[in-house]
Design a protein around this motif. Structure first.
Motif, PDB file in Angstrom:
ATOM      1  N   SER A 293       0.833  -1.210   0.000  1.00 51.41           N
ATOM      2  CA  SER A 293       0.000   0.000   0.000  1.00 51.41           C
ATOM      3  C   SER A 293       0.861   1.251   0.000  1.00 51.41           C
ATOM      4  CB  SER A 293      -0.922   0.030   1.221  1.00 51.41           C
ATOM      5  OG  SER A 293      -1.865  -0.990   1.145  1.00 51.41           O
ATOM      6  N   ARG A 294       1.901   1.254   0.831  1.00 57.58           N
ATOM      7  CA  ARG A 294       2.787   2.429   0.879  1.00 57.58           C
ATOM      8  C   ARG A 294       3.535   2.600  -0.435  1.00 57.58           C
ATOM      9  NH1 ARG A 294       4.368   0.283   5.943  1.00 57.58           N
ATOM     10  NH2 ARG A 294       6.267  -0.436   4.929  1.00 57.58           N
ATOM     11  N   ARG A 295       4.051   1.510  -0.972  1.00 58.81           N
ATOM     12  CA  ARG A 295       4.923   1.568  -2.142  1.00 58.81           C
ATOM     13  C   ARG A 295       4.159   1.900  -3.422  1.00 58.81           C
ATOM     14  NH1 ARG A 295       8.430   2.669  -5.412  1.00 58.81           N
ATOM     15  NH2 ARG A 295       9.784   1.164  -6.364  1.00 58.81           N
ATOM     16  N   PHE A 296       3.038   1.211  -3.648  1.00 58.60           N
ATOM     17  CA  PHE A 296       2.362   1.333  -4.935  1.00 58.60           C
ATOM     18  C   PHE A 296       1.125   2.228  -4.915  1.00 58.60           C
ATOM     19  CE2 PHE A 296       4.681  -2.705  -5.192  1.00 58.60           C
ATOM     20  CZ  PHE A 296       5.509  -2.397  -6.250  1.00 58.60           C
ATOM     21  N   LEU A 297       0.499   2.375  -3.779  1.00 56.26           N
ATOM     22  CA  LEU A 297      -0.668   3.248  -3.702  1.00 56.26           C
ATOM     23  C   LEU A 297      -0.327   4.606  -3.113  1.00 56.26           C
ATOM     24  CD1 LEU A 297      -3.382   0.724  -2.459  1.00 56.26           C
ATOM     25  CD2 LEU A 297      -2.892   1.438  -4.802  1.00 56.26           C
ATOM     26  N   GLY A 298       0.855   4.691  -2.515  1.00 57.08           N
ATOM     27  CA  GLY A 298       1.299   5.953  -1.958  1.00 57.08           C
ATOM     28  C   GLY A 298       0.504   6.419  -0.760  1.00 57.08           C
ATOM     29  N   ARG A 299      -0.076   5.489  -0.022  1.00 54.98           N
ATOM     30  CA  ARG A 299      -0.853   5.881   1.151  1.00 54.98           C
ATOM     31  C   ARG A 299      -0.655   4.895   2.284  1.00 54.98           C
ATOM     32  NH1 ARG A 299      -5.437   2.882   1.969  1.00 54.98           N
ATOM     33  NH2 ARG A 299      -6.823   4.370   2.883  1.00 54.98           N
ATOM     34  N   GLU A 300      -0.833   5.382   3.470  1.00 53.43           N
ATOM     35  CA  GLU A 300      -0.780   4.558   4.666  1.00 53.43           C
ATOM     36  C   GLU A 300      -2.186   4.049   4.973  1.00 53.43           C
ATOM     37  OE1 GLU A 300       1.781   3.857   6.948  1.00 53.43           O
ATOM     38  OE2 GLU A 300       3.238   4.746   5.585  1.00 53.43           O
TER      39      GLU A 300
END
Length: 125
Positions: free
Chosen positions: A5-12
């Motif tokens: 989620s952090r790497r590819f969606l850019g969100r926590e």
């Protein structure tokens, strides 16, 4: 939080979002499909009576959450009948271990559809 989620969606993700996503994957998996984890997921309902199906699914839900989502503690699993047609569903009442936040998840035992219930915990008598 989830690396993907952090790497590819850019969100926590919040803890609740992450737990719900994991529960969705866990409770929608077919038991026996992963040969290296034979107890992962839920069995097909097959040709069982409603009582047999609910008993087995309840036990498997408890076991899977205990083994594969230790951030959640199941407090109760109850039967519920939805709407006018009386379609059977399971309500899994649980709480997040870290925050003690109550959570209720509705599961349709026939389609494995899962939703967060508006009510959070059964009322104490």
């Amino acid at each position: 939080m989830s690396f993907l989620s952090r790497r590819f969606l850019g969100r926590e993700e919040t803890l609740l979002e992450e737990v719900l996503r994991n529960l969705h994957h866990l409770l929608n998996a077919k038991r026996g499909a992963a040969s290296f984890l034979p107890g992962f997921g839920l069995s097909e309902t097959g040709f069982r009576t409603a009582e047999e199906m609910l008993g087995q699914l309840g036990a498997e839900i408890r076991e899977n959450i205990r083994l594969y989502e230790p951030r959640v503690e199941v407090t109760e699993i109850e039967e519920d009948y939805e709407g006018e047609n009386g379609r059977l569903r399971l309500v899994v009442h649980c709480r997040l271990r870290h925050t003690a936040e109550p959570l209720s998840v509705l599961i349709d035992p026939y389609t494995r559809a899962m939703a967060v219930a508006p009510q959070t915990q059964p009322e104490e008598e």
